[in-house]
Design a protein around this motif. Structure first.
Motif, PDB file in Angstrom:
ATOM      1  N   CYS A   1       0.851  -1.190   0.000  1.00 39.98           N
ATOM      2  CA  CYS A   1       0.000   0.000   0.000  1.00 39.98           C
ATOM      3  C   CYS A   1       0.890   1.245   0.000  1.00 39.98           C
ATOM      4  O   CYS A   1       1.923   1.279   0.681  1.00 39.98           O
TER       5      CYS A   1
ATOM      6  N   ARG B   1       0.093   3.995   1.287  1.00 42.40           N
ATOM      7  CA  ARG B   1      -0.175   4.766   2.507  1.00 42.40           C
ATOM      8  C   ARG B   1       0.134   3.991   3.787  1.00 42.40           C
ATOM      9  O   ARG B   1       0.238   4.589   4.852  1.00 42.40           O
ATOM     10  N   CYS B   2       0.220   2.663   3.686  1.00 39.42           N
ATOM     11  CA  CYS B   2       0.411   1.833   4.872  1.00 39.42           C
ATOM     12  C   CYS B   2       1.569   0.857   4.647  1.00 39.42           C
ATOM     13  O   CYS B   2       1.921   0.533   3.518  1.00 39.42           O
TER      14      CYS B   2
ATOM     15  N   CYS C   1      -5.957  -2.454   0.182  1.00 38.05           N
ATOM     16  CA  CYS C   1      -5.367  -2.388   1.517  1.00 38.05           C
ATOM     17  C   CYS C   1      -6.479  -2.557   2.538  1.00 38.05           C
ATOM     18  O   CYS C   1      -7.473  -1.819   2.517  1.00 38.05           O
TER      19      CYS C   1
ATOM     20  N   TYR D   1      -6.240  -1.905   5.615  1.00 39.81           N
ATOM     21  CA  TYR D   1      -6.097  -0.914   6.681  1.00 39.81           C
ATOM     22  C   TYR D   1      -6.728   0.425   6.308  1.00 39.81           C
ATOM     23  O   TYR D   1      -7.437   1.023   7.104  1.00 39.81           O
ATOM     24  N   CYS D   2      -6.466   0.913   5.086  1.00 42.85           N
ATOM     25  CA  CYS D   2      -6.979   2.235   4.694  1.00 42.85           C
ATOM     26  C   CYS D   2      -7.976   2.180   3.552  1.00 42.85           C
ATOM     27  O   CYS D   2      -8.625   3.184   3.253  1.00 42.85           O
TER      28      CYS D   2
ATOM     29  N   TRP E   1      -7.274   1.693   0.334  1.00 44.22           N
ATOM     30  CA  TRP E   1      -6.729   2.111  -0.965  1.00 44.22           C
ATOM     31  C   TRP E   1      -6.734   0.932  -1.934  1.00 44.22           C
ATOM     32  O   TRP E   1      -6.421  -0.205  -1.564  1.00 44.22           O
TER      33      TRP E   1
ATOM     34  N   LYS F   1       3.442  12.048  10.564  1.00 45.90           N
ATOM     35  CA  LYS F   1       3.871  11.793   9.186  1.00 45.90           C
ATOM     36  C   LYS F   1       5.381  11.936   9.026  1.00 45.90           C
ATOM     37  O   LYS F   1       5.944  11.439   8.053  1.00 45.90           O
TER      38      LYS F   1
ATOM     39  N   VAL G   1       0.354   3.578   8.934  1.00 45.57           N
ATOM     40  CA  VAL G   1      -1.042   3.432   8.521  1.00 45.57           C
ATOM     41  C   VAL G   1      -1.565   4.805   8.110  1.00 45.57           C
ATOM     42  O   VAL G   1      -1.396   5.783   8.838  1.00 45.57           O
ATOM     43  N   ARG G   2      -2.169   4.876   6.925  1.00 46.47           N
ATOM     44  CA  ARG G   2      -2.750   6.117   6.386  1.00 46.47           C
ATOM     45  C   ARG G   2      -1.736   7.272   6.388  1.00 46.47           C
ATOM     46  O   ARG G   2      -2.022   8.369   6.867  1.00 46.47           O
ATOM     47  N   ASP G   3      -0.563   6.989   5.928  1.00 45.73           N
ATOM     48  CA  ASP G   3       0.520   7.975   5.783  1.00 45.73           C
ATOM     49  C   ASP G   3       1.124   8.429   7.105  1.00 45.73           C
ATOM     50  O   ASP G   3       1.941   9.349   7.132  1.00 45.73           O
TER      51      ASP G   3
END
Length: 821
Positions: free
Chosen positions: A537, A539-540, A555, A557-558, A560, A736, A771-773
Motif C-alpha cells: 500500500c 499509505r500503509c 489495503c 487498513y486504509c 486504498w 507523518k 497506517v494512512r501515511d
C-alpha cells in the motif's frame, strides 16, 4: 418583585474538547431548561452546534458567556444516570466528553449546522465583471433566495465550490449564514375519515347517486373506502390513505378529488418505522442442567451483581437467558441483551420475538438514523422491554434497567477501536448496571481469562452448563497434519484428502458444511517469482490483498485500491505468483471440486448491506446453501441444525502472532467454530488442518480442557505482569514525519517514566509501522491492579496536556487505548 438571578449552563459540545463550555441562560428559558436537554449554541465566530446541557448553576465563567440560542426539546433526551455514565467513560478511557456524546447520541438527534449563501442586499456593483461560475451562482440566488454549498456544487457541476464562494464574499456580492438542520423526521401517514355530514346513511346514499352520474373514479374510491372501513357491519372507521390507494389498484386521483371536495377528511398522523411481532412461542422448558444453572444464577444474585454463565457450545444458554428475562419483565424492568456482532442479532431476534413479541427492540448501526431515534424514544419511555444490540446499545436512555446480558463475553469485538471513546462494552456494561442497581450475566463457552479469574476469586458468581442441550454430544475432532499431506502429495489445492472425503460423505447425506478461513479476499499478497517483490500500500506498511471479484488489490487498513499489475514494478518480470489464500479463493476452488454444491461466502465483503447478513443466514438455515465459507463471523454463536462438518483450513494462523492473548484467542476461535458442528441430536465432525498438530492449543481444544488453558495462561500472566493482575494502557503516537515521531515518542516516554519508572515500556514500533501515511510508535503502561488507577490517570492526563501544549509536537497525535485487546 423577585430578584433576578443569572443562570448559566455547562454544555457538552459534539467536539473533542477537554472541558464543558458555559453559556448564559436567557430569562425566558430559565423555567424550561433542564440537564439532558439539547440546545442550539454558537461556538466560535459563527458556527452553530446542538449541545447537551450537563449542569445548570449560578457561577459565571471567567470569559464572557454567550446566550443559549434555542431549546430543542420539551424534556431531557438523556437522563442523569446516562450522563453520569458518560462522565465515567470520559474519565476511565482518557477521552473527551464530546467524543462520548458523538458515540452515544444517534445521528438523528445530532443537529448539523449547514452553511448557506445569500445575496448581499447592499451590493450595488456590476455583475457582468464576474467570471462565469460566479455569475451562474448569482443567477441561481436570484431565483432561490439562498442555497447550500452542496447545492452550489450541483449548480456548477464541481466538487470544490468554496473558492468560487470566497471570491464572491471578497467582492461583497454574497453573504453566508449558518442554519441548523433537524436530521430526524418522523414518518407521517395520511389518515382518511368520512366527513361528518355523510355519516348519515341517507346522505351517503344520495352522495353515491350523485357521483354515479359523472364521477366514476370518485365513486370507486368512495366505495373502496366504505368497504375497507368495515361498513355496514360496523361504524365507518378512518382508513390509511396507502391502504385505500392499494384498494383502488394504485390510482389515487379519485381519492384526491374526494379530499378536495371535503368528502374525505385527511389528517397527518405519526407512525412508527419499527416492526412489531406478536409472541407465539410457549414457555421455555429447561433441562435439569439448565434448571440447575438458572437456580445457581438466581441464588448468586442475592449477594453478587455479576454472574458468569460458563457452558459448553450448544449448552442452551439462550433458554436460560429467556427464563431470566421473564422474571425481570414481571418486575416491569428493562433488559439489555448485548451481542458482539450485528450478525448474531438476526437469529436471536427471531427467538426472542417468539417469546416476548412487541416487547423486543433492536438497536445497532445497520439501522438508519430515523429507526435509531425511534428506538431511543421507546426505551426512554420505559416499561418491560428487551433491547438487543451491539456496543452502541449501552448508551440508550434506559428508564428502569434491571438486567444486562453480555453474550459471548470473551469476544474482542466488544472493544471499540476507532474513533474515541475506545471502550470495552463488556466492562462498561458492569459500570452501567451498577448505576442502575441492575444485575449482569456474562455468558460464554470460552470465557476470557480475566472474567474466569474474577469468577474463581469470588468477585463474580459462576454457573456451569456442562452438557449440550437435548442430549447432543460434543463433535469429534480430526487433526490433519498438512506437512505430511503435502509430502505424500495428498493436498488438493488447500484441502487435505481427509477433509475432501468427509465433505463428500456429508454432501451425499444431504447435510451442511462450514469452512473457516480467517482471511478475506482471494490472496493476501502478489509476489514476483523472479525478484520476490510484493506490492505494498502507498499509505500503509502492509501488502495489498487481491480481491478477484472486483479485480483489485486492496489495503485492508486504509481501503486504498489499485488494479493488479501485469508485470513486477521492481524488475519488470511478468511471472507473478499469488501467496496465501482467503475466503474468496476457497469459494472459487470449492466450486471446481464440488460443482453441484451450492456454496456461499460470509465475510465483510459479502455482508456490507443492511439485510445481506440476515439473508445469508436465512438461506443457510433453510438449506439453500450446502457449504458456507467464512471468516470469524461463522464462529460467533450461530445455531444451525443441519451442520455435520466444520473444517478449519489453516489453524496455525490463529495462534501464531505476537500477542500475550494469542493462545487464548486461538483456543476461543477453534472451540467456537467447532461448536457449530452437530448441534442437535447428532455428533458432528471437526477437521482441523495444521502444520503443528502437537501444539498445546490444538491439544487443549481436542480434549475440551479449558481449565488447563486457564492454568497455563494465569501462571504466565502473573509472571509477566499482564491482565488480570495488571491494568494496561497503550499509547499509540502518530506522525507523518518519522524523525519527529521518534523524538516525540522518546520525550513522552521519559515524561511518563518520571512518574511510573519501569512500569512504562517502549517506545516500540508496532508490526504495522505505518497506517494512512502516519508512522506509528507504541508506548505501553502497566500498573498493578491494587494500585490507584485514578491517581495514575490524573498524572497521565497532565502529561498528555503538557505534550499537546508543546509547539514542537503540534503535528504529533497520541491515541490512548485503556485495556487494549
Amino acid at each position: 418583585m423577585p430578584e433576578r438571578v443569572d443562570l448559566f449552563a455547562d454544555v457538552i459540545l459534539p467536539l473533542a474538547l477537554p472541558n464543558f463550555f458555559t453559556y448564559r441562560i436567557p430569562q425566558t428559558m430559565q423555567d424550561e431548561l433542564q440537564p439532558g436537554m439539547r440546545v442550539v449554541v454558537q461556538f466560535g465566530k459563527s458556527k452553530l452546534y446542538a449541545a447537551l446541557v450537563r449542569k445548570i448553576h449560578t457561577t459565571a465563567p471567567r470569559y464572557t458567556a454567550k446566550y443559549i440560542d434555542t431549546i430543542l426539546d420539551t424534556e431531557p433526551v438523556v437522563g442523569e444516570n446516562q450522563l453520569g455514565f458518560w462522565d465515567w467513560m470520559c474519565d476511565y478511557y482518557l477521552c473527551h466528553i464530546g467524543e462520548v456524546m458523538i458515540a452515544a447520541l444517534p445521528t438523528g438527534l445530532r443537529l448539523t449546522s449547514e452553511t448557506r449563501v445569500i445575496l448581499n442586499p447592499s451590493y450595488s456593483g456590476d455583475r457582468s465583471e464576474l467570471n462565469d461560475d460566479c455569475f451562474l451562482l448569482c443567477d441561481a440566488l436570484d431565483v432561490r433566495q439562498n442555497i447550500s454549498l452542496e447545492e452550489a456544487g450541483e449548480i456548477l457541476d464541481r466538487k470544490v465550490v468554496y473558492p468560487v464562494i470566497r471570491k464572491l464574499i471578497d467582492a461583497g456580492v454574497v453573504l453566508t449564514f449558518e442554519e441548523m438542520q433537524e436530521r430526524y423526521k418522523p414518518r407521517l401517514e395520511t389518515l382518511l375519515s368520512l366527513a361528518e355530514v355523510y355519516r348519515d346513511e341517507e346522505k351517503l346514499r344520495a352522495l353515491f347517486d350523485k357521483l354515479e352520474k359523472k364521477a366514476f373514479k370518485q365513486l370507486a374510491a368512495l366505495m373502496a373506502f366504505v368497504q375497507v372501513s368495515g361498513f355496514p357491519t360496523k361504524e365507518i372507521q378512518p382508513v390509511r390513505k396507502s391502504v385505500l390507494v392499494e384498494a383502488c389498484k394504485g390510482d389515487a386521483s379519485g381519492i384526491n378529488a374526494l379530499i378536495k371536495k371535503e368528502i374525505l377528511i385527511a389528517e397527518e398522523i405519526e407512525v412508527s418505522r419499527l416492526k412489531s411481532t406478536a409472541a407465539t412461542a410457549a414457555d421455555v422448558i429447561l433441562s435439569p442442567h439448565q434448571e440447575d444453572a438458572l437456580h445457581t444464577i438466581q441464588k448468586q444474585f442475592e449477594t453478587l451483581d455479576t454472574v458468569l454463565l460458563h457452558g459448553v457450545t450448544s449448552g442452551g444458554k439462550t433458554e436460560v437467558y429467556i427464563r431470566l428475562i421473564h422474571e425481570f419483565l414481571k418486575e416491569n424492568k428493562q433488559t439489555l441483551f448485548l451481542l458482539p456482532e450485528i450478525a448474531l442479532t438476526t437469529q436471536l431476534i427471531g427467538r426472542l420475538q417468539k417469546h416476548f413479541g412487541e416487547k423486543v427492540f433492536v438497536y445497532h448501526s445497520r439501522f438508519n438514523e430515523h429507526e435509531r431515534v425511534e428506538v431511543w424514544k421507546k426505551v426512554k419511555q420505559g416499561g418491560p422491554q428487551i433491547i438487543i444490540g451491539a456496543r452502541s446499545a449501552l448508551f440508550l436512555p434506559f428508564h428502569d434497567l434491571g438486567l444486562i446480558i453480555v453474550d459471548e463475553e470473551h469476544d474482542p469485538s466488544y472493544k471499540q477501536h476507532d474513533p474515541a471513546p475506545r471502550y470495552s462494552a463488556r466492562d462498561s456494561a458492569l459500570v452501567l448496571a451498577h448505576r442502575y442497581k441492575a444485575k449482569t450475566v456474562l455468558g460464554s463457552a470460552t470465557p476470557s481469562v480475566e472474567t474466569y479469574h474474577h469468577a474463581q476469586s469470588g468477585r463474580y458468581g459462576l454457573a456451569l452448563l456442562t452438557e449440550r442441550y437435548g442430549g447432543a454430544v460434543l463433535p469429534e475432532m480430526l487433526i490433519v497434519d498438512i506437512k505430511e499431506e503435502a509430502k505424500k502429495k495428498r493436498m488438493q489445492s488447500h484441502f487435505s484428502t481427509p477433509l475432501i472425503e468427509q465433505m463428500e460423505t456429508v454432501l451425499k447425506n444431504g447435510e451442511q458444511i462450514i469452512l473457516f478461513q480467517n482471511r478475506r479476499g482471494f490472496a493476501p499478497a502478489l509476489q514476483c517469482a523472479t525478484c520476490g517483490h510484493v506490492p505494498n500500500c502507498i499509505r500503509c506498511d502492509v501488502s495489498l490483498t487481491f480481491h478477484k471479484h472486483i479485480n483489485q488489490l486492496r489495503c485492508h487498513y486504509c481501503g486504498w485500491t489499485t488494479p493488479p499489475p501485469s508485470q513486477c514494478e521492481a524488475c519488470g518480470s511478468t511471472d507473478l505468483l499469488m501467496r496465501g489464500f482467503g475466503t474468496e479463493k476457497v469459494e472459487e476452488e470449492l466450486s471446481l471440486i464440488f460443482p453441484s454444491a451450492k456454496i456461499a461466502r460470509m465475510d465483510l465483503d459479502t455482508t456490507r448491506g443492511k439485510n445481506s447478513m440476515q439473508q445469508l443466514i436465512s438461506d443457510f438455515e433453510n438449506r439453500k446453501i450446502d457449504i458456507l465459507v467464512g471468516t470469524q463471523m461463522v464462529t460467533k454463536g450461530l445455531d444451525f441444525a443441519h451442520v455435520a462438518l466444520v473444517g478449519v483450513l489453516m489453524a496455525d494462523s490463529l495462534f501464531s502472532y505476537p500477542d500475550f492473548r494469542a493462545a487464548e484467542r486461538g483456543y476461543q476461535l477453534l472451540a467456537q467454530v467447532s461448536g457449530r458442528a452437530g448441534r442437535r441430536g447428532k455428533q458432528g465432525l471437526v477437521v482441523v488442518q495444521t502444520a503443528q498438530p502437537e501444539h498445546a492449543v490444538i491439544r487443549i481444544v481436542r480434549e475440551n480442557a479449558f481449565d488447563q488453558l486457564y492454568a497455563n495462561e494465569i501462571t504466565e500472566r502473573r509472571l509477566f505482569r499482564y491482565p488480570p493482575f495488571h491494568r494496561m494502557i497503550r499509547f499509540t503516537i502518530k506522525c507523518k514525519d518519522v524523525d519527529l515521531l521518534n523524538y516525540a515518542s522518546r520525550n513522552f516516554t521519559e515524561a511518563l517514566r518520571k512518574h511510573f519508572g519501569t512500569r512504562v515500556l517502549g517506545p516500540e514500533a508496532p508490526p504495522v509501522g505505518k497506517v494512512r501515511d502516519e508512522f506509528l510508535m507504541n508506548v505501553l503502561f502497566k500498573i498493578e491492579r491494587e494500585s490507584s488507577i485514578a491517581q495514575a490517570r490524573k498524572l497521565i492526563a497532565a502529561e498528555l496536556i503538557a505534550f499537546r501544549a508543546n509547539p514542537d509536537f503540534k503535528k504529533v497525535r497520541i491515541v490512548c487505548d485503556v485495556d487494549p485487546v
